[in-house]
Design a protein around this motif. Structure first.
Motif, short mmCIF file in Angstrom:
data_model
loop_
_atom_site.label_atom_id
_atom_site.label_comp_id
_atom_site.label_asym_id
_atom_site.label_seq_id
_atom_site.Cartn_x
_atom_site.Cartn_y
_atom_site.Cartn_z
N PRO A 14 1.02 -1.20 0.20
CA PRO A 14 0.09 0.12 0.11
C PRO A 14 0.88 1.09 -0.04
O PRO A 14 0.49 2.34 -0.56
CB PRO A 14 -0.88 -0.13 1.40
N TYR A 15 2.11 1.15 0.58
CA TYR A 15 3.01 2.41 0.63
C TYR A 15 3.45 2.71 -1.07
O TYR A 15 3.17 3.72 -1.49
CB TYR A 15 4.23 2.16 1.34
N ALA A 16 3.63 1.79 -1.65
CA ALA A 16 3.96 1.64 -3.07
C ALA A 16 2.82 2.51 -3.85
O ALA A 16 3.14 3.46 -4.77
CB ALA A 16 4.55 0.57 -3.57
N ALA A 17 1.58 1.79 -3.68
CA ALA A 17 0.55 2.27 -4.47
C ALA A 17 0.10 3.99 -4.21
O ALA A 17 -0.20 4.59 -4.92
CB ALA A 17 -0.71 1.56 -3.98
N ALA A 18 0.21 4.42 -2.65
CA ALA A 18 0.09 5.70 -2.42
C ALA A 18 1.23 6.68 -3.04
O ALA A 18 0.94 7.65 -3.51
CB ALA A 18 0.07 5.87 -1.02
N ASP A 44 0.03 -11.71 -1.75
CA ASP A 44 -0.51 -11.86 -0.50
C ASP A 44 -1.22 -10.88 0.12
O ASP A 44 -2.40 -11.12 0.88
CB ASP A 44 0.46 -12.41 0.46
N GLU A 45 -1.02 -9.64 -0.02
CA GLU A 45 -1.73 -8.41 0.61
C GLU A 45 -2.88 -7.81 0.06
O GLU A 45 -3.71 -7.16 0.67
CB GLU A 45 -0.71 -7.22 0.79
N THR A 46 -2.87 -8.09 -1.51
CA THR A 46 -3.96 -7.73 -2.12
C THR A 46 -4.90 -8.62 -2.99
O THR A 46 -6.01 -8.38 -3.26
CB THR A 46 -3.44 -6.75 -3.00
N ASP A 57 -3.42 -3.40 -16.71
CA ASP A 57 -4.69 -3.82 -16.04
C ASP A 57 -4.61 -4.10 -14.62
O ASP A 57 -5.38 -3.67 -13.57
CB ASP A 57 -5.38 -5.08 -16.60
N ASP A 58 -3.29 -4.84 -14.17
CA ASP A 58 -3.20 -5.18 -12.75
C ASP A 58 -2.67 -3.83 -12.01
O ASP A 58 -2.93 -3.94 -10.73
CB ASP A 58 -1.97 -6.31 -13.02
N LEU A 59 -1.94 -3.10 -12.65
CA LEU A 59 -1.48 -1.86 -12.01
C LEU A 59 -2.75 -1.03 -11.71
O LEU A 59 -2.88 -0.36 -10.59
CB LEU A 59 -0.52 -1.09 -12.57
N ARG A 60 -3.72 -0.84 -12.42
CA ARG A 60 -5.01 -0.02 -12.46
C ARG A 60 -5.67 -0.38 -11.24
O ARG A 60 -6.25 0.08 -10.52
CB ARG A 60 -5.59 0.26 -13.49
N GLU A 61 -5.83 -2.03 -11.05
CA GLU A 61 -6.50 -2.58 -10.27
C GLU A 61 -5.90 -2.32 -8.71
O GLU A 61 -6.55 -2.08 -7.86
CB GLU A 61 -6.61 -4.07 -10.39
N TRP A 62 -4.39 -2.43 -8.56
CA TRP A 62 -3.75 -2.31 -7.56
C TRP A 62 -3.89 -0.85 -7.18
O TRP A 62 -4.32 -0.70 -5.93
CB TRP A 62 -2.43 -2.71 -7.94
N LEU A 63 -3.82 0.24 -7.93
CA LEU A 63 -3.83 1.56 -7.56
C LEU A 63 -5.06 1.97 -6.95
O LEU A 63 -5.46 2.81 -6.22
CB LEU A 63 -3.34 2.40 -8.48
N ALA A 64 -6.43 1.07 -7.38
CA ALA A 64 -7.43 1.73 -7.10
C ALA A 64 -7.85 1.03 -5.73
O ALA A 64 -8.97 1.43 -5.17
CB ALA A 64 -8.59 1.11 -8.18
N ARG A 65 -7.06 0.35 -5.40
CA ARG A 65 -7.43 -0.56 -4.08
C ARG A 65 -7.20 0.29 -2.78
O ARG A 65 -5.75 0.75 -2.96
CB ARG A 65 -6.71 -2.08 -3.95
N GLY A 66 -7.84 0.38 -1.69
CA GLY A 66 -7.38 1.31 -0.56
C GLY A 66 -6.43 0.50 0.42
O GLY A 66 -6.29 -0.82 0.21
N ALA A 67 -5.66 0.88 1.24
CA ALA A 67 -5.08 0.32 2.06
C ALA A 67 -5.66 -0.75 3.00
O ALA A 67 -4.96 -1.64 3.43
CB ALA A 67 -4.32 1.39 3.21
N ASP A 68 -6.89 -0.47 3.07
CA ASP A 68 -7.75 -1.61 4.04
C ASP A 68 -8.07 -2.87 3.06
O ASP A 68 -8.97 -3.60 3.55
CB ASP A 68 -9.19 -0.96 4.29
N GLY A 69 -7.79 -2.70 1.70
CA GLY A 69 -8.03 -3.89 0.73
C GLY A 69 -9.15 -3.66 -0.11
O GLY A 69 -9.45 -4.70 -0.73
N LYS A 70 -10.03 -2.57 0.13
CA LYS A 70 -11.36 -2.39 -0.44
C LYS A 70 -11.14 -1.92 -1.94
O LYS A 70 -10.57 -0.99 -2.15
CB LYS A 70 -12.03 -1.39 0.27
N PRO A 71 -11.48 -2.72 -2.94
CA PRO A 71 -11.25 -2.49 -4.14
C PRO A 71 -12.03 -1.04 -4.79
O PRO A 71 -13.15 -0.71 -4.14
CB PRO A 71 -11.88 -3.92 -4.96
N GLY A 72 -11.69 -0.63 -5.77
CA GLY A 72 -12.57 0.59 -6.25
C GLY A 72 -12.54 1.88 -5.38
O GLY A 72 -13.15 2.75 -5.48
#
Length: 223
Positions: A14-18, A44-46, A57-72
């Protein structure tokens, strides 16, 4: 010129995504390197399997996910009609990639999160994959290198490696969130660390509330 973002195998995707979201929000271009070990951590984490052939596609899905794991949770704009103009992906095993050469112009590199194995490899100049090679190039070219180490406790060997990186000109930013900014959600803590990484790189952002010398200021509503 792009910023290189290297994602190693330490816990803390999640740090990388932020950091990636904030770079794109700031209008920056990104060259992304995702290590082989980090793919296991990301899975493991997402629950996301990051694939070379479908990285966009995988990057877009990853960056859309919050630190709590919630998609979108976040709207993600990778830029460009095809979605790839502002993000360029390089496979970790591609040692002929652009970032492997000093003549490839970049603004610098952010490694987030940085595992102790990654720290050791960069400190010793091993260049065993593109992430480590790009970091070595960043140092030799005297460009900014920010290393967000994510491990605890740290043994003496790792501490010596971190000192070596500091002496070589890198900024060592432990993934250690602070609580004075009024965090109320796990995302706030993640954003604080991501913001400090960007601070070290000199990239503007609005990820956290800065200290203004006022006790208890973080608990008050923003002005």
């Amino acid at each position: 010129m792009p910023w290189i973002v290297g994602v190693s195998g330490a816990s803390g995707t999640p740090y990388a995504a932020a950091v990636l979201r904030a770079l794109l929000a700031a209008g920056e271009s990104v060259d992304l390197v995702v290590s082989r070990a980090s793919r296991l951590t990301l899975l493991d984490e997402t629950g996301i399997s990051f694939r070379d052939a479908h990285w966009r596609d995988d990057l877009r899905e990853w960056l859309a996910r919050g630190a709590d794991g919630k998609p979108g949770t976040f709207d993600v704009d990778l830029g460009g009609e095809g979605g790839d103009d502002r993000v360029r992906y390089w496979a970790a095993g591609d040692l002929a990639a652009g970032p492997s050469s000093g003549s490839y112009a970049t603004k610098g590199m952010l490694i987030v999160p940085a595992s102790t194995a990654c720290v050791a490899g960069v400190a010793l100049g091993l260049s065993k994959d593109l992430l480590q090679r790009a970091a070595s190039v960043t140092l030799k070219e005297r460009r900014p290198l920010v290393v967000a180490v994510r491990e605890t406790p740290l043994n003496g060997q790792t501490l010596r490696h971190l000192v070596a990186l500091d002496e070589a000109g890198a900024s060592v930013v432990p993934a250690s969130p602070a609580f004075y900014a009024g965090a109320t959600h796990i995302q706030d803590l993640v954003d604080f660390v991501a913001g400090r990484v960007l601070d070290a790189a000199g990239v503007g952002h609005g990820l956290y509330r800065r200290w203004k010398g006022e006790i208890g200021g973080g608990s008050r509503p923003p002005a």
